[in-house]
Scaffold this motif. Sequence first.
Motif, PDB file in Angstrom:
ATOM      1  N   LEU A 224      -8.363  38.615  10.698  1.00  0.00           N
ATOM      2  CA  LEU A 224      -7.330  37.583  10.560  1.00  0.00           C
ATOM      3  C   LEU A 224      -7.859  36.206  10.951  1.00  0.00           C
ATOM      4  N   GLY A 225      -8.952  36.189  11.746  1.00  0.00           N
ATOM      5  CA  GLY A 225      -9.527  34.920  12.169  1.00  0.00           C
ATOM      6  C   GLY A 225     -10.466  34.294  11.165  1.00  0.00           C
ATOM      7  N   TRP A 226     -10.916  35.070  10.148  1.00  0.00           N
ATOM      8  CA  TRP A 226     -11.864  34.476   9.202  1.00  0.00           C
ATOM      9  C   TRP A 226     -11.565  34.814   7.746  1.00  0.00           C
ATOM     10  N   HIS A 227     -10.862  35.919   7.469  1.00  0.00           N
ATOM     11  CA  HIS A 227     -10.635  36.320   6.080  1.00  0.00           C
ATOM     12  C   HIS A 227      -9.310  37.089   5.972  1.00  0.00           C
ATOM     13  N   PRO A 228      -8.198  36.436   6.243  1.00  0.00           N
ATOM     14  CA  PRO A 228      -6.915  37.145   6.256  1.00  0.00           C
ATOM     15  C   PRO A 228      -6.509  37.707   4.898  1.00  0.00           C
ATOM     16  N   THR A 229      -7.001  37.117   3.808  1.00  0.00           N
ATOM     17  CA  THR A 229      -6.620  37.617   2.480  1.00  0.00           C
ATOM     18  C   THR A 229      -7.019  39.074   2.293  1.00  0.00           C
ATOM     19  N   GLY A 230      -8.198  39.430   2.789  1.00  0.00           N
ATOM     20  CA  GLY A 230      -8.654  40.798   2.656  1.00  0.00           C
ATOM     21  C   GLY A 230      -7.750  41.796   3.341  1.00  0.00           C
ATOM     22  N   GLU A 231      -7.096  41.361   4.418  1.00  0.00           N
ATOM     23  CA  GLU A 231      -6.230  42.273   5.168  1.00  0.00           C
ATOM     24  C   GLU A 231      -4.974  42.664   4.395  1.00  0.00           C
ATOM     25  N   GLU A 232      -4.630  41.890   3.388  1.00  0.00           N
ATOM     26  CA  GLU A 232      -3.492  42.278   2.555  1.00  0.00           C
ATOM     27  C   GLU A 232      -3.762  43.586   1.823  1.00  0.00           C
ATOM     28  N   LEU A 233      -5.054  43.874   1.565  1.00  0.00           N
ATOM     29  CA  LEU A 233      -5.440  45.139   0.942  1.00  0.00           C
ATOM     30  C   LEU A 233      -5.778  46.210   1.977  1.00  0.00           C
ATOM     31  N   LEU A 234      -6.427  45.791   3.065  1.00  0.00           N
ATOM     32  CA  LEU A 234      -6.958  46.765   4.017  1.00  0.00           C
ATOM     33  C   LEU A 234      -5.935  47.232   5.036  1.00  0.00           C
ATOM     34  N   TRP A 235      -5.013  46.373   5.408  1.00  0.00           N
ATOM     35  CA  TRP A 235      -4.036  46.708   6.460  1.00  0.00           C
ATOM     36  C   TRP A 235      -2.695  47.007   5.800  1.00  0.00           C
ATOM     37  N   ARG A 236      -2.441  48.290   5.607  1.00  0.00           N
ATOM     38  CA  ARG A 236      -1.228  48.743   4.940  1.00  0.00           C
ATOM     39  C   ARG A 236      -0.492  49.768   5.806  1.00  0.00           C
ATOM     40  N   PRO A 237       0.251  49.312   6.829  1.00  0.00           N
ATOM     41  CA  PRO A 237       0.956  50.256   7.708  1.00  0.00           C
ATOM     42  C   PRO A 237       1.892  51.193   6.955  1.00  0.00           C
TER      43      PRO A 237
END
Length: 361
Positions: A302-315
């Motif tokens: 979240l500190g450098w590439h938050p866009t990627g977390e939209e795909l990787l972090w899926r609770p």
Amino acid sequence: MTRRTPPALAGRLLDITRIYHEPDIERFPRAQQVLARFPAAERIEVPSHQANPGLYGNAGNVEDWVRIKREVLVLGEKKGLSARRNERSSDWIAPSTANGCAMACSYCYVPRRKGYANPITVFANIERITGYLERHAARQGVKPEPNQCDPVDWVYDIGENSDCSADAMVSDNVADLVELFGRLPNAKASFATKLVNPALLDYQPRGGTRIRFSLMPEQTSRVVDVRTSKISDRIAALDDFVDAGYEVHLNFSPVVVHENWLADWAELLQQIADGTTVRTRRQLAAEVIFLTHNQDLHDVNLGWHPTGEELLWRPDLQQAKRSQNGQWNVRYKSPWKGRWVDQLRDLIATTLPDCRIRYAF
């Protein structure tokens, strides 16, 4: 013979301006080679490659993630040498000749070492490492029976904590390893890569090195495979590496699930089928690994590439599970994941029928 492999990405990946090095590192010829390759770089002596005040443990470096990967190199000596049993993608994990990476995949499991950005460290005592590996392989003798790693050879993973295609841009360590395993009986090197480095095509592997090209659908790769070769370029390189004498496998990893994931994988598998020769497809084998993520890595990203977390972090799709090392990770929920693994297996069997799946989870 016409090659389709694209030019290397060294100019974009590396612009080394600082080299952290252990004391008296120039006693190693390999260190001299690396220092000569980057003559304008500032040299900074540190107590060890791990005790590195400028990098190690500095969480603030997350803000300079990509710049550090591009500009910083570490030179050290590999002290403890051991081959660790693996029995999944390889029989043994070889002692590292490098760690860290010039690339910045947002799902990488070792991002917080050396100040989170984890730039490349080169181990300069390559002769000691290759000597150890040659003696270790000789002690194993003939492999007594086939296993999922290989039907004939003992397989040594030489790139557990780095990408050998990128390491080869910095030193000749990878060339030395490929040469070693090209002449060892009963032993084979193996490494996974997300980078197409044409320099490796000029080595002489003689069937003794297995390259596992990591592939995922292009749209997903554009978001999470930061600073890597394009998926289309990796596919285009498969035939060239087979022709050069490498065994070429595929690493379908990580499989990232989203609403259109299976259709994306169907397109990717068809691209592989259409973009390779019969000879290449008949020698393919694949590993299938669905995404594992964790809270700490999520927070760093979240500190450098938050866009990627939209795909990787899926609770909504993931559940917590304790790993073998005691950490809490998130993986796709059961029994959904089991069904998804079966769906992808079926798709591979239909589109790439010659590609056996070595394991899938």
